[in-house]
Scaffold this motif. Structure first.
Motif, PDB file in Angstrom:
ATOM      1  N   LEU A  18       0.829  -1.283   0.176  1.00 18.05           N
ATOM      2  CA  LEU A  18      -0.124   0.047   0.299  1.00 18.05           C
ATOM      3  C   LEU A  18       0.884   1.219  -0.284  1.00 18.05           C
ATOM      4  O   LEU A  18       1.897   1.296   0.850  1.00 18.05           O
ATOM      5  CB  LEU A  18      -1.083   0.085   1.155  1.00 18.05           C
ATOM      6  N   ILE A  58      -1.927  -3.007   4.831  1.00 17.27           N
ATOM      7  CA  ILE A  58      -2.815  -1.908   5.468  1.00 17.27           C
ATOM      8  C   ILE A  58      -2.602  -1.422   6.948  1.00 17.27           C
ATOM      9  O   ILE A  58      -2.184  -0.605   7.139  1.00 17.27           O
ATOM     10  CB  ILE A  58      -4.268  -2.316   5.401  1.00 17.27           C
ATOM     11  N   LEU A 159     -10.284   3.273   2.439  1.00 16.90           N
ATOM     12  CA  LEU A 159     -10.313   2.847   4.073  1.00 16.90           C
ATOM     13  C   LEU A 159     -11.797   2.765   4.286  1.00 16.90           C
ATOM     14  O   LEU A 159     -12.611   3.562   4.242  1.00 16.90           O
ATOM     15  CB  LEU A 159      -9.585   3.821   4.968  1.00 16.90           C
TER      16      LEU A 159
END
Length: 168
Positions: A18, A58, A159
């Motif tokens: 990410l 994440i 998110l």
């Protein structure tokens, strides 16, 4: 659709990363690790840090930037396929000279030198995550060229807003 890991019937070993959207085109350059060093590499070593599942990728970013940043700054999730799972050296946690290296904290010079050596000797290294000890990260040196891994896709990351709720 979410890819199944090999252990659940998937057919590919996928590395997940990410990045802020601005850095996504150079996701495998190792630039950040090169500039400041990382948990498993010294400054000046172009290590690329990925995870073996997207949730760990994440968390690895959230532990440094927080969920606010993941909610308000555009990020891209990258999936790359590892060509040959046999190229992955799985670090036995019991072989680490200092067990504190596997816990959250600031890495020391010994830990970084240990990681530098692993990266010189192995194309890919799977190491337990300090954020989630039951999860794994995958690290490799930038510049491995095409063949050992291939970009599968990059997509905008969104998110779950429950992770960054309004102030009470």
């Amino acid at each position: 659709m979410t890819l199944l890991p090999i252990g659940l019937g998937g057919t590919e070993l996928v590395a997940w990363r990410l990045d802020q959207a601005v850095h996504a085109p150079t996701w495998d350059s190792g630039e950040g690790a090169y500039r400041v060093g990382g948990r498993w590499n010294s400054k000046g070593v172009r290590a690329v840090y990925c995870s073996l599942d997207p949730a760990t990728a994440i968390l690895e970013v959230a532990v440094h930037k927080g969920f606010r940043s993941l909610d308000t700054v555009a990020h891209i999730m990258t999936a790359a396929v590892i060509g040959d799972a046999g190229d992955v050296h799985v670090l036995d946690p019991g072989s680490v000279p200092n067990p504190n290296w596997l816990r959250p904290g600031i890495p020391g010079a010994g830990q970084q030198a240990f990681g530098d050596d692993l990266l010189q000797r192995h194309r890919f290294v799977a190491i337990p995550s300090a954020v989630s000890s039951h999860s794994w990260n995958l690290i490799f040196l930038a510049g491995s060229g095409t063949g050992p891994y291939a970009l599968k896709f990059q997509e905008a990351f969104a998110l779950d807003t429950r992770l960054h709720p309004p102030a009470a």
